[in-house]
Design a protein around this motif. Sequence first.
Motif, PDB file in Angstrom:
ATOM      1  N   ARG A   1       0.834  -1.202   0.000  1.00  0.00           N
ATOM      2  CA  ARG A   1       0.000   0.000   0.000  1.00  0.00           C
ATOM      3  C   ARG A   1       0.863   1.244   0.000  1.00  0.00           C
ATOM      4  N   ILE A   2       0.423   2.246  -0.731  1.00  0.00           N
ATOM      5  CA  ILE A   2       1.111   3.527  -0.779  1.00  0.00           C
ATOM      6  C   ILE A   2       0.137   4.586  -0.297  1.00  0.00           C
ATOM      7  N   HIS A   3       0.591   5.428   0.614  1.00  0.00           N
ATOM      8  CA  HIS A   3      -0.228   6.513   1.143  1.00  0.00           C
ATOM      9  C   HIS A   3       0.463   7.831   0.851  1.00  0.00           C
ATOM     10  N   VAL A   4      -0.294   8.782   0.349  1.00  0.00           N
ATOM     11  CA  VAL A   4       0.228  10.130   0.156  1.00  0.00           C
ATOM     12  C   VAL A   4      -0.258  10.944   1.339  1.00  0.00           C
ATOM     13  N   VAL A   5       0.684  11.541   2.054  1.00  0.00           N
ATOM     14  CA  VAL A   5       0.362  12.323   3.245  1.00  0.00           C
ATOM     15  C   VAL A   5       1.104  13.653   3.175  1.00  0.00           C
ATOM     16  N   LYS A   6       0.720  14.577   4.054  1.00  0.00           N
ATOM     17  CA  LYS A   6       1.462  15.821   4.173  1.00  0.00           C
ATOM     18  C   LYS A   6       2.816  15.510   4.784  1.00  0.00           C
ATOM     19  N   VAL A   7       3.747  16.404   4.616  1.00  0.00           N
ATOM     20  CA  VAL A   7       5.090  16.191   5.132  1.00  0.00           C
ATOM     21  C   VAL A   7       5.070  15.992   6.650  1.00  0.00           C
ATOM     22  N   ASN A   8       4.132  16.643   7.333  1.00  0.00           N
ATOM     23  CA  ASN A   8       4.037  16.496   8.786  1.00  0.00           C
ATOM     24  C   ASN A   8       3.284  15.225   9.200  1.00  0.00           C
ATOM     25  N   GLY A   9       2.868  14.396   8.233  1.00  0.00           N
ATOM     26  CA  GLY A   9       2.229  13.120   8.527  1.00  0.00           C
ATOM     27  C   GLY A   9       0.715  13.141   8.560  1.00  0.00           C
TER      28      GLY A   9
ATOM     29  N   VAL B   1      13.108  11.936  -8.098  1.00  0.00           N
ATOM     30  CA  VAL B   1      12.770  10.727  -7.339  1.00  0.00           C
ATOM     31  C   VAL B   1      13.950   9.763  -7.323  1.00  0.00           C
ATOM     32  N   ALA B   2      14.664   9.684  -8.414  1.00  0.00           N
ATOM     33  CA  ALA B   2      15.790   8.745  -8.507  1.00  0.00           C
ATOM     34  C   ALA B   2      16.998   9.197  -7.686  1.00  0.00           C
ATOM     35  N   PHE B   3      17.269  10.499  -7.627  1.00  0.00           N
ATOM     36  CA  PHE B   3      18.523  10.960  -7.054  1.00  0.00           C
ATOM     37  C   PHE B   3      18.425  11.677  -5.710  1.00  0.00           C
ATOM     38  N   LEU B   4      17.279  12.216  -5.347  1.00  0.00           N
ATOM     39  CA  LEU B   4      17.160  12.900  -4.059  1.00  0.00           C
ATOM     40  C   LEU B   4      16.898  11.902  -2.939  1.00  0.00           C
ATOM     41  N   THR B   5      17.379  12.210  -1.768  1.00  0.00           N
ATOM     42  CA  THR B   5      17.225  11.272  -0.646  1.00  0.00           C
ATOM     43  C   THR B   5      15.788  11.185  -0.138  1.00  0.00           C
ATOM     44  N   ASP B   6      15.006  12.255  -0.267  1.00  0.00           N
ATOM     45  CA  ASP B   6      13.628  12.216   0.228  1.00  0.00           C
ATOM     46  C   ASP B   6      12.642  11.631  -0.796  1.00  0.00           C
ATOM     47  N   ARG B   7      13.108  11.362  -2.020  1.00  0.00           N
ATOM     48  CA  ARG B   7      12.308  10.730  -3.080  1.00  0.00           C
ATOM     49  C   ARG B   7      11.018  11.491  -3.400  1.00  0.00           C
ATOM     50  N   ARG B   8      11.072  12.828  -3.319  1.00  0.00           N
ATOM     51  CA  ARG B   8       9.894  13.643  -3.623  1.00  0.00           C
ATOM     52  C   ARG B   8      10.082  14.311  -4.977  1.00  0.00           C
ATOM     53  N   SER B   9       9.027  14.323  -5.780  1.00  0.00           N
ATOM     54  CA  SER B   9       9.096  14.940  -7.109  1.00  0.00           C
ATOM     55  C   SER B   9       8.623  16.393  -7.034  1.00  0.00           C
ATOM     56  N   ILE B  10       8.544  17.037  -8.189  1.00  0.00           N
ATOM     57  CA  ILE B  10       8.175  18.452  -8.245  1.00  0.00           C
ATOM     58  C   ILE B  10       6.807  18.690  -7.628  1.00  0.00           C
ATOM     59  N   HIS B  11       5.806  17.901  -8.022  1.00  0.00           N
ATOM     60  CA  HIS B  11       4.459  18.143  -7.510  1.00  0.00           C
ATOM     61  C   HIS B  11       4.368  17.863  -6.016  1.00  0.00           C
ATOM     62  N   ASP B  12       5.195  16.988  -5.492  1.00  0.00           N
ATOM     63  CA  ASP B  12       5.223  16.753  -4.052  1.00  0.00           C
ATOM     64  C   ASP B  12       5.830  17.939  -3.313  1.00  0.00           C
ATOM     65  N   HIS B  13       6.895  18.509  -3.860  1.00  0.00           N
ATOM     66  CA  HIS B  13       7.509  19.675  -3.236  1.00  0.00           C
ATOM     67  C   HIS B  13       6.573  20.881  -3.288  1.00  0.00           C
ATOM     68  N   LEU B  14       5.891  21.089  -4.397  1.00  0.00           N
ATOM     69  CA  LEU B  14       4.979  22.213  -4.528  1.00  0.00           C
ATOM     70  C   LEU B  14       3.813  22.121  -3.544  1.00  0.00           C
ATOM     71  N   SER B  15       3.327  20.923  -3.317  1.00  0.00           N
ATOM     72  CA  SER B  15       2.149  20.752  -2.464  1.00  0.00           C
ATOM     73  C   SER B  15       2.488  20.402  -1.021  1.00  0.00           C
ATOM     74  N   GLY B  16       3.772  20.198  -0.713  1.00  0.00           N
ATOM     75  CA  GLY B  16       4.166  19.858   0.651  1.00  0.00           C
ATOM     76  C   GLY B  16       3.759  18.449   1.042  1.00  0.00           C
ATOM     77  N   LYS B  17       3.765  17.537   0.095  1.00  0.00           N
ATOM     78  CA  LYS B  17       3.330  16.158   0.344  1.00  0.00           C
ATOM     79  C   LYS B  17       4.495  15.201   0.205  1.00  0.00           C
TER      80      LYS B  17
END
Length: 66
Positions: free
Chosen positions: A3-11, A46-62
């Motif tokens: 299962r994959i869950h998308v959450v805010k950075v604060n959980g 996603v491939a090279f950053l340690t947090d594995r967050r893409s552009i849309h994740d960074h923009l939305s804080g997810k």
Amino acid sequence: MFRIHVVKVNGKRLTLLDTFIREIIGKLVLTYLTLGINSVISAAMVAFLTDRRSIHDHLSGKCVDH
């Protein structure tokens, strides 16, 4: 089962507005405006950053919680 869950950075859980920003603004609009280049950049992020967050994740804080 995997299962994959998308959450805010604060959980915390996503709201409808959070989902709109992530999916519509972060994915569709950016893809349209950049002619798909953001998809390549997102894959590299996603491939090279340690947090594995893409552009849309960074923009939305997810983040994707596995």
